[in-house]
Design an enzyme around this catalytic site. Structure first.
Site, short mmCIF file in Angstrom:
data_model
loop_
_atom_site.label_atom_id
_atom_site.label_comp_id
_atom_site.label_asym_id
_atom_site.label_seq_id
_atom_site.Cartn_x
_atom_site.Cartn_y
_atom_site.Cartn_z
N CYS A 134 -1.32 63.09 61.02
CA CYS A 134 -2.08 62.13 60.23
C CYS A 134 -3.32 62.71 59.56
O CYS A 134 -3.40 62.78 58.33
CB CYS A 134 -2.48 60.95 61.11
SG CYS A 134 -1.09 60.00 61.74
N HIS A 188 -8.27 58.14 58.50
CA HIS A 188 -8.46 59.04 59.64
C HIS A 188 -9.39 60.21 59.29
O HIS A 188 -9.08 61.36 59.57
CB HIS A 188 -7.12 59.55 60.17
CG HIS A 188 -7.17 59.97 61.61
ND1 HIS A 188 -6.05 60.16 62.37
CD2 HIS A 188 -8.22 60.23 62.42
CE1 HIS A 188 -6.40 60.53 63.59
NE2 HIS A 188 -7.71 60.58 63.65
#
Length: 507
Positions: free
Chosen positions: A53, A103
């Site tokens: 991610c 993120h």
């Protein structure tokens, strides 16, 4: 058609290309994405540059490979000094907007975005730093097989709470933009966390599928893939064997989550139409990485098999580009120069990517996609080159992998040791030697891990840092307040304004 179009990027998390009908999928029901693909440019061989991610999103934002900016894993800081496409577009006069997951690790939670509408679903600190020196230790934040063994329908989840807020905030922002007579061109990223595991989804999405509709994994687990064995260890696959019924439930929930994503994107696209903004908005659909979904006995991502690293990439702008399919290999580092090209502002600090607009206009060639992996499950850097028919994966700790994806799209035959392909393998090894210093990269990953583990341990003492994004809403400026001109406010908030033409013409 304006010189600088509005830009809307719709991003899904862990959406593998092969799940969508535009890429050969036969199960997932995604009519809105299917319609975008039919009228847009579909990149058939698009790849993330890092199948995890946070590093993938850092490369997507910066147009730089993760190794160039130290984005080694899900707890590596994305340096504030790294220019992103949001910085470039702001300099080109755009309002840059983010809602949803990105993120970002570290105290900078904007990275060039002028407005961030929601917080993130994942933490911004260094506590998820892996430790290559203690590979056998499974850390508490690693994936487990619970996502598979406990797969099935639900009523509510953390991810649903998040994504519904993201979708609402995106639509509300589009209405605000449409009602602003003095607005600048906008570039908005809407980033959902579905269909990322855990594999659970409520109705109506679970019930859109039956068990009989769900396809099952085709490729068996490989006994001679050391990296796959390491991933099974860190994911606890050998500790929690899964049944065929659990695999089917996990895949059904994943496809249901794909439909949830499609419905969410559909609501946003409907809002774009209703406001008249669709006429000159370039819509880009992509994902940060894929999902193995049980193929080869593997789940989640973290590898360079196509299920884990091949992503959808669709560019829909019918007024600018005709519908077509592009075979060239491309990757997420190409997004930044593409956006700069759309905005009429060439990237003054070029990275590893290149603009995709020539492909949108009709060009095609072998292309190039580069990949890296230095996070949990690795014990040395893993790199990938995908060009034309070939994919080559190299790690100093593992046997090489070479696949001819035109003859073997399932990547079932590793040709790296075969005498017929030694010249191809040697050429790729020479190219890797020119592109990467793997020994130096290995040393830097270990040093980065040591630094971040020390910082993380220190910051766990006493009050933790406040790095997670805190969306600011000034209630004094919302809805109706006594200091506002009520009649003017109501007329301005109504869209289209009374007596004015809406997106479909005069009332």
């Amino acid at each position: 058609m304006r010189e600088r179009p509005d830009i809307l990027i719709l991003m899904a998390d862990q959406l593998k290309a092969g799940a969508l009908s535009a890429y050969g999928g036969t199960v997932a029901k995604t009519p809105h994405l299917d319609a975008l693909a039919r009228r847009g440019v579909v990149f058939e061989n698009a790849y993330c540059n890092f199948p995890l991610c946070a590093p993938s999103r850092s490369t997507f934002m910066s147009g730089r490979l993760a190794s160039r900016i130290g984005a080694y894993d899900n707890a590596a800081e994305f340096p504030s000094q790294t220019p992103t496409f949001a910085h470039h577009l702001r300099l080109a006069g755009y309002e840059t907007i983010l809602t949803g997951k990105m993120h970002f690790c570290g105290p900078d939670q904007l990275h060039g975005f002028e407005t961030r509408l929601t917080t993130d679903i994942y933490p911004a600190d260094f506590n998820w730093t892996p430790d290559w020196t203690r590979f056998d230790e499974r850390l508490e934040w690693y994936h487990t097989m619970n996502s598979v063994t406990e797969a099935g329908p639900c009523v509510r989840t953390n991810q649903l709470d998040f994504d519904e807020e993201v979708t609402f905030s995106a639509r509300q922002k589009l209405y605000d933009l449409a009602r602003d007579p003095d607005r600048r061109p906008f570039a908005m990223v809407v980033s959902l966390t579905h269909p990322h595991d855990p594999f659970t989804i409520p109705d109506p999405w679970w019930s859109r599928y039956t068990d009989e509709e769900i396809d099952m994994p085709v490729l068996p687990a490989s006994a001679d893939d050391p990296h796959a064995a390491r991933l099974r260890h860190i994911n606890g696959a050998d500790l929690q064997p899964v049944t065929q019924a659990q695999i089917r439930a996990a895949r059904r929930a994943y496809y249901g989550a794909c439909s949830f994503v499609d419905d969410s994107f559909g609501r946003i696209l409907t809002t774009l139409d209703e406001t008249g903004l669709a006429r000159d908005t370039v819509v880009i659909v992509l994902a940060d990485h894929g999902e193995m979904l049980g193929e080869r006995g593997q789940w989640y991502k973290m590898s360079f098999f196509d299920d884990a690293c091949r992503v959808p990439l669709i560019v829909s702008a019918p007024a600018r580009f005709g519908a077509r399919r592009v075979r060239a290999c491309v990757s997420l580092v190409d997004v930044l120069p593409t956006l700069c090209d759309l905005a009429g502002r060439p990237d003054s600090l070029p990275g590893e990517g290149r603009s995709l607009l020539p492909y949108c206009a009709g060009d095609d060639d072998d292309g190039l996609a580069l990949g890296e992996y230095t996070a949990e499950g690795a014990i040395a850097p893993i790199v990938m080159i995908r060009r034309g028919r070939w994919k080559f994966v190299h790690c100093p700790a593992d046997p090489d992998q070479l696949y001819d994806l035109r003859a073997d799209p399932g990547e079932s035959r590793n040709l790296a040791a075969g005498p017929a392909c030694q010249a191809v393998r040697a050429a790729f090894l020479a190219e890797i030697g020119q592109r990467w210093d793997l020994a130096a990269l290995h040393a830097d990953v270990l040093a980065s891990q040591r630094r971040r583990r020390l910082v993380a341990e220190a910051l766990r003492q006493g009050a933790p840092p406040a790095w997670d994004h805190q969306p600011v809403r000034d209630a004094r400026a919302l809805y109706i307040r006594s200091h506002m001109d009520l009649e003017r406010l109501e007329r301005r908030a109504r869209f289209p304004a009374p007596g004015h033409a809406g997106p479909e013409g005069p009332p």
